[in-house]
Scaffold this motif. Structure first.
Motif, PDB file in Angstrom:
ATOM      1  N   PRO A   1       1.744 -35.824   6.328  1.00  0.00           N
ATOM      2  CA  PRO A   1       2.867 -35.358   7.155  1.00  0.00           C
ATOM      3  C   PRO A   1       2.439 -34.228   8.076  1.00  0.00           C
ATOM      4  N   SER A   2       2.902 -34.279   9.314  1.00  0.00           N
ATOM      5  CA  SER A   2       2.625 -33.175  10.238  1.00  0.00           C
ATOM      6  C   SER A   2       3.779 -32.181  10.152  1.00  0.00           C
ATOM      7  N   GLU A   3       3.690 -31.120  10.941  1.00  0.00           N
ATOM      8  CA  GLU A   3       4.744 -30.095  10.886  1.00  0.00           C
ATOM      9  C   GLU A   3       6.086 -30.666  11.323  1.00  0.00           C
ATOM     10  N   GLU A   4       6.036 -31.556  12.299  1.00  0.00           N
ATOM     11  CA  GLU A   4       7.271 -32.217  12.745  1.00  0.00           C
ATOM     12  C   GLU A   4       6.981 -33.691  12.956  1.00  0.00           C
ATOM     13  N   PHE A   5       7.844 -34.528  12.470  1.00  0.00           N
ATOM     14  CA  PHE A   5       7.719 -35.959  12.732  1.00  0.00           C
ATOM     15  C   PHE A   5       9.100 -36.595  12.614  1.00  0.00           C
ATOM     16  N   GLN A   6       9.178 -37.868  12.871  1.00  0.00           N
ATOM     17  CA  GLN A   6      10.474 -38.540  12.883  1.00  0.00           C
ATOM     18  C   GLN A   6      10.384 -39.859  12.135  1.00  0.00           C
ATOM     19  N   ILE A   7      11.399 -40.123  11.355  1.00  0.00           N
ATOM     20  CA  ILE A   7      11.521 -41.422  10.693  1.00  0.00           C
ATOM     21  C   ILE A   7      12.854 -42.008  11.133  1.00  0.00           C
ATOM     22  N   GLY A   8      12.808 -43.051  11.946  1.00  0.00           N
ATOM     23  CA  GLY A   8      14.041 -43.618  12.487  1.00  0.00           C
ATOM     24  C   GLY A   8      14.836 -42.532  13.193  1.00  0.00           C
ATOM     25  N   PRO A   9      16.118 -42.381  12.848  1.00  0.00           N
ATOM     26  CA  PRO A   9      16.942 -41.378  13.526  1.00  0.00           C
ATOM     27  C   PRO A   9      16.786 -39.971  12.941  1.00  0.00           C
ATOM     28  N   VAL A  10      15.940 -39.807  11.941  1.00  0.00           N
ATOM     29  CA  VAL A  10      15.862 -38.546  11.202  1.00  0.00           C
ATOM     30  C   VAL A  10      14.674 -37.702  11.683  1.00  0.00           C
ATOM     31  N   LYS A  11      14.997 -36.511  12.192  1.00  0.00           N
ATOM     32  CA  LYS A  11      13.939 -35.572  12.585  1.00  0.00           C
ATOM     33  C   LYS A  11      13.558 -34.754  11.359  1.00  0.00           C
ATOM     34  N   ILE A  12      12.257 -34.616  11.152  1.00  0.00           N
ATOM     35  CA  ILE A  12      11.785 -33.957   9.930  1.00  0.00           C
ATOM     36  C   ILE A  12      10.842 -32.814  10.289  1.00  0.00           C
ATOM     37  N   LYS A  13      11.084 -31.667   9.670  1.00  0.00           N
ATOM     38  CA  LYS A  13      10.166 -30.534   9.781  1.00  0.00           C
ATOM     39  C   LYS A  13       9.663 -30.205   8.386  1.00  0.00           C
ATOM     40  N   THR A  14       8.442 -29.719   8.322  1.00  0.00           N
ATOM     41  CA  THR A  14       7.897 -29.340   7.020  1.00  0.00           C
ATOM     42  C   THR A  14       7.546 -27.858   7.027  1.00  0.00           C
ATOM     43  N   MET A  15       7.510 -27.297   5.845  1.00  0.00           N
ATOM     44  CA  MET A  15       7.078 -25.904   5.702  1.00  0.00           C
ATOM     45  C   MET A  15       6.339 -25.762   4.376  1.00  0.00           C
ATOM     46  N   GLN A  16       5.254 -25.014   4.415  1.00  0.00           N
ATOM     47  CA  GLN A  16       4.534 -24.735   3.176  1.00  0.00           C
ATOM     48  C   GLN A  16       5.391 -23.846   2.287  1.00  0.00           C
ATOM     49  N   LEU A  17       5.525 -24.246   1.048  1.00  0.00           N
ATOM     50  CA  LEU A  17       6.287 -23.447   0.092  1.00  0.00           C
ATOM     51  C   LEU A  17       5.331 -22.753  -0.876  1.00  0.00           C
ATOM     52  N   PRO A  18       5.709 -21.548  -1.307  1.00  0.00           N
ATOM     53  CA  PRO A  18       4.845 -20.823  -2.243  1.00  0.00           C
ATOM     54  C   PRO A  18       4.952 -21.395  -3.659  1.00  0.00           C
ATOM     55  N   HIS A  19       3.903 -22.116  -4.046  1.00  0.00           N
ATOM     56  CA  HIS A  19       3.864 -22.763  -5.358  1.00  0.00           C
ATOM     57  C   HIS A  19       2.384 -22.910  -5.712  1.00  0.00           C
ATOM     58  N   PRO A  20       2.004 -22.737  -6.952  1.00  0.00           N
ATOM     59  CA  PRO A  20       0.587 -22.886  -7.298  1.00  0.00           C
ATOM     60  C   PRO A  20       0.033 -24.242  -6.832  1.00  0.00           C
ATOM     61  N   GLY A  21      -0.994 -24.211  -6.011  1.00  0.00           N
ATOM     62  CA  GLY A  21      -1.555 -25.438  -5.450  1.00  0.00           C
ATOM     63  C   GLY A  21      -0.867 -25.876  -4.169  1.00  0.00           C
ATOM     64  N   GLY A  22       0.267 -25.261  -3.853  1.00  0.00           N
ATOM     65  CA  GLY A  22       0.995 -25.582  -2.622  1.00  0.00           C
ATOM     66  C   GLY A  22       2.033 -26.670  -2.827  1.00  0.00           C
ATOM     67  N   ALA A  23       3.052 -26.621  -2.005  1.00  0.00           N
ATOM     68  CA  ALA A  23       4.085 -27.672  -1.984  1.00  0.00           C
ATOM     69  C   ALA A  23       4.688 -27.669  -0.590  1.00  0.00           C
ATOM     70  N   LEU A  24       5.250 -28.802  -0.210  1.00  0.00           N
ATOM     71  CA  LEU A  24       5.888 -28.898   1.095  1.00  0.00           C
ATOM     72  C   LEU A  24       7.400 -28.894   0.949  1.00  0.00           C
ATOM     73  N   GLY A  25       8.047 -28.115   1.800  1.00  0.00           N
ATOM     74  CA  GLY A  25       9.493 -28.224   1.935  1.00  0.00           C
ATOM     75  C   GLY A  25       9.788 -29.130   3.113  1.00  0.00           C
ATOM     76  N   TYR A  26      10.897 -29.842   3.044  1.00  0.00           N
ATOM     77  CA  TYR A  26      11.277 -30.762   4.131  1.00  0.00           C
ATOM     78  C   TYR A  26      12.669 -30.400   4.643  1.00  0.00           C
ATOM     79  N   ARG A  27      12.796 -30.364   5.951  1.00  0.00           N
ATOM     80  CA  ARG A  27      14.098 -30.182   6.603  1.00  0.00           C
ATOM     81  C   ARG A  27      14.393 -31.451   7.395  1.00  0.00           C
ATOM     82  N   LEU A  28      15.521 -32.085   7.095  1.00  0.00           N
ATOM     83  CA  LEU A  28      15.903 -33.331   7.749  1.00  0.00           C
ATOM     84  C   LEU A  28      17.136 -33.090   8.614  1.00  0.00           C
ATOM     85  N   GLU A  29      17.085 -33.587   9.834  1.00  0.00           N
ATOM     86  CA  GLU A  29      18.234 -33.477  10.727  1.00  0.00           C
ATOM     87  C   GLU A  29      18.548 -34.857  11.309  1.00  0.00           C
TER      88      GLU A  29
END
Lengths: 308, 134
Positions: free
Chosen positions: A137-165
């Motif tokens: 996943p890139s920082e911003e991408f789109q799946i159909g009508p859904v715009k998606i942003k990601t953000m690194q979350l503080p978690h051991p080993g890392g995790a991604l947060g997703y924002r869907l609009e």
């Protein structure tokens, strides 16, 4: 409305499946969340909850091909352990695009394959006859009508947060995070757990304007003192976030295996009281298996009719 | 019931249906049904859900009628499924709430509050016994 995001919880538990009568309300399955937007199907994580989701999809699609995106927040065990039991992946006509970040031990494909290697599981990933495409996943991408942003979350080993609009619907999925660890005043917060947190603006921007935020809230404030650094939020952290970004609804997620239904309900009640004291109109609830909600501005429940 | 053997037959296709038997070869059936107990509602009747979906609405043709204006003609539906009793909002004007949360649908558990418009119910499961005649 086809551009509304409908969010269904299939697995809400953190760390390890926790079945039994004491967890039957909120559920014992590990992370799996389904988002529908019209015909678009977006799935988050493959914890043990994805097994039941697979059964539901087979019923709903009734022989028609399932075409979905599966987005991984990260690849800790409780987020991948259900994948071998996701029956939809064994059916040739189905298609899945699987998103996940590269890890030190390999990409999503390698790690999902690894947990199905012969010493761990009797059936290899090659038996999955559905079309599986793997993407980072890139920082911003789109799946159909859904715009998606990601953000690194503080978690051991890392995790991604997703924002869907989509349309007027905004949903943020932020499980497995310990926001206190990235507070700019984390030393102050460590001394005073109720102190307001200060974050980089980008962190707050990620959450702002969301109608529904599903957030890691594994610990009470008391338990958190013994779990600092384990990668999960406490009640105070979530209340503080609500004060700063005011989502329409906040859903407590990644329930601790030690928390029975009564304890999760107490955490929801605790957060609701704290939000009310701050005059914040944020509806708090515990994520529970089998619940579907719209990620839209919640309408307050009507005043009750007079009791007989 | 005290001298009856407990369950030894598997569940049937009907949700929660269990076959019990006693030493007298009388067959007793017990099935789990969903019950909505009105706490503050325009109907005092208990709503029971067993084999078929139940539509709640203002419309007199509804399976369970709530005669007040906060309730849409077809407001909500409760359906027994293999995973439990599911309440769905039927695009009502005033919404359906479980424990205060506006839902699209939700699997119900004992002790859940269900609000339909201005009407509040407490959901629970009960076992209903029957002994076939003859």
């Amino acid at each position: 409305m086809s551009d509304e995001l409908l969010v269904t919880f299939w697995g809400t538990r953190g760390s390890i499946p926790t079945p039994g009568r004491l967890t039957e309300k909120y559920g014992g399955n590990t992370t799996c969340v389904e988002v529908r937007c019209g015909d678009e199907l977006i799935l988050f994580d493959a914890g043990s909850g994805i097994r039941e989701l697979g059964s539901s999809l087979l019923d709903r699609f009734a022989g028609k091909p399932v075409n979905a995106s599966l987005l991984f927040t990260h690849l800790h065990w409780d987020h991948i352990q259900g994948f071998p039991f996701f029956t939809c992946t064994y059916i040739p006509s189905n298609k899945f695009t699987i998103y996940g970040e590269e890890r030190a031990a390999g990409g999503v494909k390698e790690l999902l394959s690894g947990q199905m290697a012969g010493d761990y599981f009797p059936i290899q990933i090659s038996a999955m006859q559905a079309e599986l495409k793997f993407k980072t996943p890139s920082e911003e991408f789109q799946i159909g009508p859904v715009k998606i942003k990601t953000m690194q979350l503080p978690h051991p080993g890392g995790a991604l947060g997703y924002r869907l609009e989509a349309g007027d619907s905004v949903f943020v999925f932020a499980t497995d995070c310990e926001l206190d660890s990235i507070a700019l005043n984390k030393d102050e917060v460590a001394k005073n757990h109720l102190a307001p947190r200060r974050y980089e603006p980008a962190v707050l921007e990620f959450f702002k304007g969301a109608h529904l935020v599903v957030i890691d809230c594994q610990y009470t404030d008391q338990v958190y003192r013994q779990r600092v650094g384990w990668g999960h939020n406490s009640v105070a952290t979530v209340v503080d976030l609500c004060e700063q970004v005011e989502p329409g609804m906040i859903s407590l997620f990644h329930h601790d295996p030690q928390s029975n239904d009564e304890m999760v309900t107490q955490m929801v009640d605790d957060i609701s009281r704290r939000l009310a004291r701050k005059n914040l109109r944020v509806l708090a609830f515990g994520a529970r298996e089998g619940l579907t909600v719209k990620a839209t501005k919640p309408k307050p429940a009507p005043a009750l009719i007079a009791a007989h | 019931m005290a001298d009856e053997e407990t369950i030894f037959q598997s569940q049937s296709e009907t949700i929660g249906e269990i076959v019990l038997s006693d030493f007298l070869r009388h067959e007793t059936r017990a099935r789990t049904i969903g019950v909505m107990n009105p706490l503050a509602a325009s109907s005092e009747d208990q709503l029971k859900v067993s084999g078929a979906p139940v539509v709640i609405g203002h419309d007199p043709k509804s399976d369970y009628v709530l005669p007040d204006d906060s309730v849409s003609r077809r407001h909500a539906q409760i359906t027994p499924t293999k995973t439990g009793f599911i309440v769905e909002d039927l695009n009502s004007s005033n919404g359906t709430y479980v424990d205060g949360v506006p839902i699209v649908s939700c699997v119900l558990h004992g002790g859940d509050s269900v609000q339909v418009g201005k009407n509040l119910f407490l959901f629970d499961h009960i076992l209903e016994y029957s002994r076939p005649q003859g």
